[in-house]
Enzyme design. Structure first.
Site, short mmCIF file in Angstrom:
data_model
loop_
_atom_site.label_atom_id
_atom_site.label_comp_id
_atom_site.label_asym_id
_atom_site.label_seq_id
_atom_site.Cartn_x
_atom_site.Cartn_y
_atom_site.Cartn_z
N SER A 177 0.81 -1.22 0.00
CA SER A 177 0.00 0.00 0.00
C SER A 177 0.85 1.27 0.00
CB SER A 177 -0.96 0.00 1.19
OG SER A 177 -0.28 -0.26 2.40
N HIS A 231 2.12 4.69 4.60
CA HIS A 231 1.32 5.31 3.54
C HIS A 231 1.79 6.73 3.25
CE1 HIS A 231 -2.24 2.44 4.67
NE2 HIS A 231 -1.24 1.82 4.06
#
Length: 290
Positions: A177, A231
């Site tokens: 991610s 992230h």
């Protein structure tokens, strides 16, 4: 006189932006045959899914499953959330395959800055990440080219793991991610650079990207075991690499459009990116390890 100059200058910037954007799209659409295939994207998706299948199988064996039915049941039972009783088994399997573990990195296993990008905890984790990668990656890879896409994906993925290493030293971390956030960041910068070529100055497109980014980051505040530092690391590094490497066409004196950000022109910056990522890892290692 000043207003006329300002208007002309704005019109000129708008024209350059539209010209660059149209050239980038025409390059995207003109690719045919095997070159049209997003090899890096599909290679990463396929490889990541295969790796997950192997780790899921090992996890099922670690929980006591031996027959095909038991293995499938073990994987499906933990498809969304890993049961508390199975946490140790999953962690052991992921660590064995290269998950981010600060203690092991501090012992010299520096490949763990890379390998977590290709590991996932469960079916939902790998499914959502690979779906996002397939949707965004196929488009972005054809837009920027195979090598630039690979550079952005791997570099932002590594930076995301470095961010997790520094800000979440106690957590075992895996997942693509961070790298996917990097791709979103790179594309956001591409839109920003060409905003005058978009409808209403690119505001709707940029707002949509902001909603996607904020929405996905918000999940980390409500869902356990989500590494928002990774992230953010991927997103910010993706924005930087997008500024450096996503296509930006300019008109030369002989009326030829050239991509100022192509790797053939920016290879020193690409080498600097690789070196900078290595230095960032060393700095994080020194601060954490002392």
């Amino acid at each position: 006189m000043e207003n006329i100059y300002t208007e002309n200058n704005t019109a000129s910037r708008t024209m350059r932006s539209q010209m660059s954007y149209q050239k980038a799209l025409s390059q995207y659409r003109s690719v045919h045959g095997l070159s049209r295939i997003s090899w890096v994207t599909w290679g990463v998706v396929t490889g990541t899914i295969i790796i997950w299948c192997v780790t899921a199988y090992q996890f099922a064996l670690a929980t006591g499953a031996h027959h095909a039915y038991d293995i499938i049941a073990a994987v499906m039972n933990n498809a969304i959330n890993i049961q508390d009783k199975d946490n140790n088994a999953l962690s052991s399997v992921l660590i064995a395959f290269g998950a981010k573990d600060n203690d092991l990195i501090l012992q010299g296993q520096y490949w763990r800055f890379v390998t977590p990008i290709f590991l996932h905890a469960n079916l939902l984790h790998v499914g959502l990440n690979m779906l996002n990668l397939a949707v965004l990656g196929v488009f972005l890879e054809r837009l920027v080219g195979h090598m630039r896409f690979l550079l952005i994906y791997v570099t932002t993925g590594i930076v995301s793991i470095i961010a997790s290493f520094y800000f979440m030293p106690q957590e075992i971390s895996v997942g693509a991610s961070g790298a996917i956030f990097g791709l979103v960041g790179a594309y956001s910068v591409f839109v920003l650079m060409h905003r005058r070529a978009f409808r209403k100055g690119g505001i709707p497109a940029l707002l949509w990207l902001i909603i996607v980014i904020v929405g996905n980051l918000s999940i980390g505040f409500f869902v356990p075991n989500v590494d928002n530092y990774a992230h953010l690391g991927g997103l910010l590094s993706g924005c930087l690499l997008g500024w450096w490497f996503t296509p930006l066409y300019t008109l030369t004196q002989d009326n030829t459009l050239i991509d100022k950000h192509s790797l053939s022109r920016r290879w020193p910056l690409a080498l600097l990116t690789i070196a900078g990522t290595l230095i960032l890892a060393i700095i994080a290692r020194l601060f954490i390890g002392g």
